[in-house]
Enzyme design. Structure first.
Site, short mmCIF file in Angstrom:
data_model
loop_
_atom_site.label_atom_id
_atom_site.label_comp_id
_atom_site.label_asym_id
_atom_site.label_seq_id
_atom_site.Cartn_x
_atom_site.Cartn_y
_atom_site.Cartn_z
CB CYS A 162 -0.90 -0.01 1.18
SG CYS A 162 -2.02 1.38 1.29
CB CYS A 163 3.84 2.08 2.21
SG CYS A 163 3.18 2.93 3.82
CB CYS A 192 5.98 5.47 4.32
SG CYS A 192 7.08 6.69 4.34
CB CYS A 201 -1.45 3.50 9.00
SG CYS A 201 -1.91 2.55 7.66
CB CYS A 222 -2.76 7.03 5.76
SG CYS A 222 -1.59 7.52 4.32
S1 SF4 Z 1 0.54 4.69 5.72
FE1 SF4 Z 1 -1.27 3.19 5.49
S2 SF4 Z 1 -2.79 3.83 4.51
FE2 SF4 Z 1 -0.83 5.30 3.86
S3 SF4 Z 1 -0.02 4.47 2.14
FE3 SF4 Z 1 1.00 3.36 3.81
S4 SF4 Z 1 -0.38 1.61 4.44
FE4 SF4 Z 1 -1.30 2.68 3.11
#
Ligand code: SF4
Length: 239
Positions: free
Chosen positions: A116-117, A225, A202, A199
């Protein structure tokens, strides 16, 4: 005037004794306008935006807008633009949140936060750095183990440009002393026990006595991240 083009002619280890202002001043003198600050608008990033304005009348600022910022963060960006008279450059992931859910399923951040990151931060960072000769970050060495060896001025071999970390040796207390002294705008979530803000999915507030970054990716071993874990070459001692 651009005087520095490669790892070979970075400043020497003396740059480690430079103040945050001197690091920023050097970078802006060398690379403006091909230098920019990456920020998610934590207190440290706000210090550097303010410092950049005081030193040089401004610094380019970009953000990697994951689409999952807190409403308070979006409101702060609007406030910063008005307060400092700057336009924050925004880089977005290739996939909207809905498109990501269709491609990878709901709640990717809880199943595979690294992916996701990568999709929402690392890939947009590559686009943001294109054409730049230096980037500035707000990281501090005592934030995470991965940041502990960050030089104030280094060569970012991953992306092929100079990386400046003017606040590398600052403490949390120094950051807040600067914010108060200069009346710097900041995210109101900091006053609600969110010392580090990312985010919505998270980030949670921290409890008394917890590490300042304990609210990031709670329950997971993840602490970064993926933007700052690459090897950055520090200046070498001559001879
Ligand atoms: S901090 Fe969480 S929601 Fe944001 S990009 Fe990374 S995994 Fe995705």
């Amino acid at each position: 005037m651009n005087l520095v083009t490669t790892e070979a002619n970075l400043p020497g280890v003396e740059s480690e004794s430079w103040s945050a202002e001197e690091v920023l001043e050097w970078g802006l003198a060398q690379f403006q306008p091909r230098i920019a600050l990456a920020s998610a608008f934590g207190a440290e990033g706000m210090v550097l935006i303010d410092m950049g304005l005081r030193l040089h009348g401004g610094i380019r600022v970009f953000t990697l807008d994951t689409g999952f910022f807190f409403p308070e963060t979006y409101e702060l960006i609007d406030r910063i633009e008005k307060h400092y008279g700057i336009a924050v450059e925004r880089y977005y992931p290739a996939l909207t949140p809905d498109a990501q859910a269709r491609a990878f399923g709901d709640g990717l951040w809880s199943r595979d936060p690294d992916l996701c990151c990568r999709l929402r931060k690392v890939e947009p960072l590559k686009r943001a750095l294109k054409g730049l000769r230096a980037w500035v970050t707000a990281i501090r060495r005592d934030q995470t183990r991965a940041r502990a060896a960050s030089p104030k001025v280094g060569w970012d071999g991953e992306y092929g440009l100079v990386k400046l970390n003017p606040l590398a040796d600052w403490t949390h207390e120094q950051v807040w002393a600067y914010v108060r002294r200069h009346n710097v705008p900041y995210n109101p979530l900091h006053d609600r026990n969110y010392p580090s803000i990312g985010c919505t999915h998270c980030t949670r507030p921290v409890q008394p006595g917890e590490d300042l970054r304990a609210g990031r990716w709670p329950g997971l071993a993840k602490t970064e991240c993926g933007l700052h874990v690459r090897t950055v070459t520090a200046p070498q001692v001559a001879g």
